[in-house]
Enzyme design. Structure first.
Site, PDB file in Angstrom:
ATOM      1  N   THR A  21       0.762  -1.112   0.057  1.00 48.78           N
ATOM      2  CA  THR A  21       0.069  -0.028  -0.046  1.00 48.78           C
ATOM      3  C   THR A  21       0.885   1.213   0.143  1.00 48.78           C
ATOM      4  OG1 THR A  21      -1.660  -1.327   1.131  1.00 48.78           O
ATOM      5  CG2 THR A  21      -1.921   1.193   1.080  1.00 48.78           C
TER       6      THR A  21
ATOM      7  N   PHE B  73     -18.683  -5.691   7.964  1.00 48.45           N
ATOM      8  CA  PHE B  73     -17.875  -4.574   8.756  1.00 48.45           C
ATOM      9  C   PHE B  73     -18.807  -3.592   9.515  1.00 48.45           C
ATOM     10  CE2 PHE B  73     -13.495  -5.103   8.302  1.00 48.45           C
ATOM     11  CZ  PHE B  73     -13.413  -5.909   7.503  1.00 48.45           C
TER      12      PHE B  73
ATOM     13  N   GLY C 295     -18.093  -2.876  18.793  1.00 45.66           N
ATOM     14  CA  GLY C 295     -17.416  -3.928  19.311  1.00 45.66           C
ATOM     15  C   GLY C 295     -15.970  -2.826  19.937  1.00 45.66           C
TER      16      GLY C 295
ATOM     17  N   CYS D 272      -3.402  -2.875   9.042  1.00 42.54           N
ATOM     18  CA  CYS D 272      -3.702  -2.277   8.095  1.00 42.54           C
ATOM     19  C   CYS D 272      -4.558  -0.979   8.283  1.00 42.54           C
ATOM     20  CB  CYS D 272      -4.258  -2.946   6.926  1.00 42.54           C
ATOM     21  SG  CYS D 272      -3.032  -4.361   6.166  1.00 42.54           S
TER      22      CYS D 272
ATOM     23  N   ARG E  43      -0.156  -6.602  15.806  1.00 43.77           N
ATOM     24  CA  ARG E  43       0.246  -5.293  15.563  1.00 43.77           C
ATOM     25  C   ARG E  43      -1.186  -4.429  15.786  1.00 43.77           C
ATOM     26  NH1 ARG E  43       2.739  -5.931   9.782  1.00 43.77           N
ATOM     27  NH2 ARG E  43       1.498  -7.909   9.786  1.00 43.77           N
TER      28      ARG E  43
HETATM   29  C1  UDX Z   1      -7.862  -5.335   6.214  1.00 40.03           C
HETATM   30  C2  UDX Z   1      -8.876  -5.265   5.002  1.00 40.03           C
HETATM   31  O1  UDX Z   1     -10.144  -6.038   5.499  1.00 40.03           O
HETATM   32  C3  UDX Z   1      -8.165  -5.899   3.754  1.00 40.03           C
HETATM   33  O2  UDX Z   1      -8.987  -5.941   2.758  1.00 40.03           O
HETATM   34  C4  UDX Z   1      -6.855  -5.414   3.423  1.00 40.03           C
HETATM   35  O3  UDX Z   1      -6.189  -5.943   2.492  1.00 40.03           O
HETATM   36  C5  UDX Z   1      -5.823  -5.318   4.689  1.00 40.03           C
HETATM   37  O4  UDX Z   1      -6.406  -4.802   5.734  1.00 40.03           O
HETATM   38  P1  UDX Z   1      -7.205  -7.166   7.973  1.00 40.03           P
HETATM   39  O5  UDX Z   1      -6.267  -5.927   8.620  1.00 40.03           O
HETATM   40  O6  UDX Z   1      -6.602  -8.594   8.064  1.00 40.03           O
HETATM   41  O7  UDX Z   1      -7.654  -6.826   6.603  1.00 40.03           O
HETATM   42  O8  UDX Z   1      -8.448  -7.306   9.065  1.00 40.03           O
HETATM   43  P2  UDX Z   1      -9.919  -7.126   9.049  1.00 40.03           P
HETATM   44  O9  UDX Z   1     -10.553  -8.325   8.701  1.00 40.03           O
HETATM   45  O10 UDX Z   1     -10.218  -5.998   7.905  1.00 40.03           O
HETATM   46  O11 UDX Z   1     -10.264  -6.461  10.582  1.00 40.03           O
HETATM   47  C6  UDX Z   1      -9.588  -5.323  10.974  1.00 40.03           C
HETATM   48  C7  UDX Z   1     -10.146  -5.133  12.377  1.00 40.03           C
HETATM   49  O12 UDX Z   1     -11.376  -4.640  12.293  1.00 40.03           O
HETATM   50  C8  UDX Z   1     -10.008  -6.085  13.172  1.00 40.03           C
HETATM   51  O13 UDX Z   1      -9.421  -5.706  14.459  1.00 40.03           O
HETATM   52  C9  UDX Z   1     -11.488  -6.369  13.524  1.00 40.03           C
HETATM   53  O14 UDX Z   1     -11.670  -7.056  14.792  1.00 40.03           O
HETATM   54  C10 UDX Z   1     -12.255  -5.221  13.445  1.00 40.03           C
HETATM   55  N1  UDX Z   1     -13.534  -5.351  12.907  1.00 40.03           N
HETATM   56  C11 UDX Z   1     -13.811  -5.920  11.746  1.00 40.03           C
HETATM   57  C12 UDX Z   1     -14.679  -4.723  13.788  1.00 40.03           C
HETATM   58  O15 UDX Z   1     -14.431  -4.325  14.610  1.00 40.03           O
HETATM   59  N2  UDX Z   1     -15.893  -4.809  13.216  1.00 40.03           N
HETATM   60  C13 UDX Z   1     -16.069  -5.468  12.036  1.00 40.03           C
HETATM   61  O16 UDX Z   1     -17.248  -5.343  11.477  1.00 40.03           O
HETATM   62  C14 UDX Z   1     -15.018  -5.955  11.023  1.00 40.03           C
END
Ligand code: UDX
Length: 415
Positions: free
Chosen positions: A108, A234, A238, A245, A313
């Protein structure tokens, strides 16, 4: 690693280059440096077939490559994007080019950086190359599934021959194709992650209001999500978002906007809301512990930033634990896979493997990461083990009626 393993599995010859010798040694001895479901098997399978190889030596692999993917990290450093790995990798590539080559950036990176990188690389090579952008959208914990079945493949490049070749490379992967210029592809990546973060913070703001107006955020977001224009993903309220990311990309886009004198207020609010979730959770914990957590034994279930990963992280557990430690709590923690990583970051807590052992004599159970192991706990047994039956559910995973019937003092976020 995932990109390499998947393309090797599609019968391409793939070399992985990393300048971290220890990491490459570890992989060659059969150990994967992080936990990602299915990745180890895919790597071993393709390594054994001879299609997937690992090295620290650029001179061995760059001259013969047709397409080079840059997958280095672009972490955040004091609010700015640290591009040092990107510049180091492009320099090493340029120094070893021997024939016209496509270089596709998966990392990114700031939109529009390709022109600067091109100038930079030309200092080190006379050979032709074409820089493109193929952002990754994979989620940790579901990385292979997301790579094999993405919603879309975005290919950003300025030369038709390059985009054609990249499209051909992705031919076995389903999903919509979007071909555009590199800056647009890079902006799509920032836009996507920042919008996901925005959805989460929006759901968390609704949760706050639900607590005050006696509504249930789980049903509110369900009801909202039934509108196809909104969608139900999403919107889980919580403890907010962590990981490598979303926090980084939100910060980065705010910073990139600032450089152009644009105040990206919406993302600043997203960030503030996310930080607020920690305070809100801690406040609820203190309240349910009769106004003080001093010298009380609290059990944090889940340390990784989300389930199915060992990644710590920007994990929400870190801040929750720090805040509660400041208030004098005695903290026990559990995680199915992230304990070795967590031990490098979190001090002054007791690590447990077995949640039931951790909960013996505890005054509150704090659910921070919703691992499936913690979703199916035996609460009848837990009730007998705990000193006080208190559950603060940071991911809204438990059946509140059932827990309350069993005599637990329960609070989720916005329920
Ligand atoms: C994210 C993007 O989803 C992905 O497309 C990108 O390429 C990299 O970044 P990732 O970091 O693996 O992926 O995690 P993700 O599943 O997006 O969750 C991120 C955070 O959001 C987590 O801490 C999760 O617990 C939180 N989350 C996710 C929520 O609090 N509520 C939700 O509804 C969804």
């Amino acid at each position: 690693m995932v990109t390499a393993a998947v393309f090797a599995d599609f019968k391409n010859e793939v070399w992985v280059v990393d300048n971290d010798e220890q990491k490459i040694k570890k992989i060659l001895s059969g150990k994967i440096p992080f936990y990602e479901p299915g990745l180890k098997d895919l790597i071993i399978k393709n390594f054994k077939s001879g299609r997937l190889k690992f090295t620290t030596d650029y001179t061995q692999v760059i001259p013969n490559s047709e397409i080079i993917f840059i997958c280095v990290g672009t972490p955040n450093k004091d609010g700015k994007i640290d591009l040092s790995y990107l510049y180091a990798a492009t320099k090493a590539i340029a120094q070893n080019l021997k024939k016209p080559t496509i270089i596709a950036i998966k990392s990114t990176v700031p939109p529009g950086i390709n022109q600067k990188l091109e100038k930079w690389m030309k200092k080190y090579t006379q050979t032709d190359f074409d820089l493109a952008s193929v952002p990754e959208f994979l989620r940790e914990g579901k990385a292979i599934e997301d790579t094999l079945h993405p919603c879309r493949v975005v290919i950003g490049g300025n030369k038709e021959s390059t985009t054609k070749k990249l499209l051909k490379l992705h031919k076995s992967i389903p999903g919509e194709r979007l071909v555009c210029d590199a800056a647009t592809a890079q902006m799509i990546k920032y836009g996507s992650n920042c919008f996901l973060a925005t959805k989460i913070s929006f759901a968390n703001s609704m949760a706050f209001l639900c607590d005050y107006f006696g509504a249930d955020v789980e049903l509110v977001t369900k009801g909202m999500g039934l509108d196809k224009r909104i969608g139900n993903q999403f919107l889980r309220a919580g403890l907010g978002y962590g990981g490598s990311c979303l926090p980084k990309d939100v910060k980065a886009l705010i910073h990139l906007a600032q450089e152009k004198n644009y105040d990206l207020k919406i993302l600043k609010a997203v960030q503030d809301t996310n930080e607020g979730q920690i305070k809100y959770f801690v406040k609820k914990t203190v309240k349910l512990c009769s106004g003080s957590v001093k010298n009380k034994v609290l059990v944090v279930l889940g340390l990784a930033f989300k389930p199915e990963t060992s990644d710590m992280r920007e994990a929400r557990s870190i801040d929750v634990i720090e805040e509660l430690k400041k208030k004098g709590a005695r903290i026990r923690v559990c995680d199915p896979v992230a304990v070795p990583e967590a031990k490098k970051i979190i001090a002054g807590v007791k690590f447990f493997e077995d949640p039931y052992l951790a909960l013996k004599g505890a005054e509150a159970l704090l659910l921070v990461t919703e691992w499936k192991e913690y979703q199916k706990l035996d609460f009848k047994k837990i009730k007998k083990l705990m000193k006080r039956p208190v559950v603060i559910d940071g991911r809204n995973i438990y059946n509140k009626e059932e827990l309350r019937k069993l005599g637990f003092l329960y609070e989720g976020i916005g329920r």
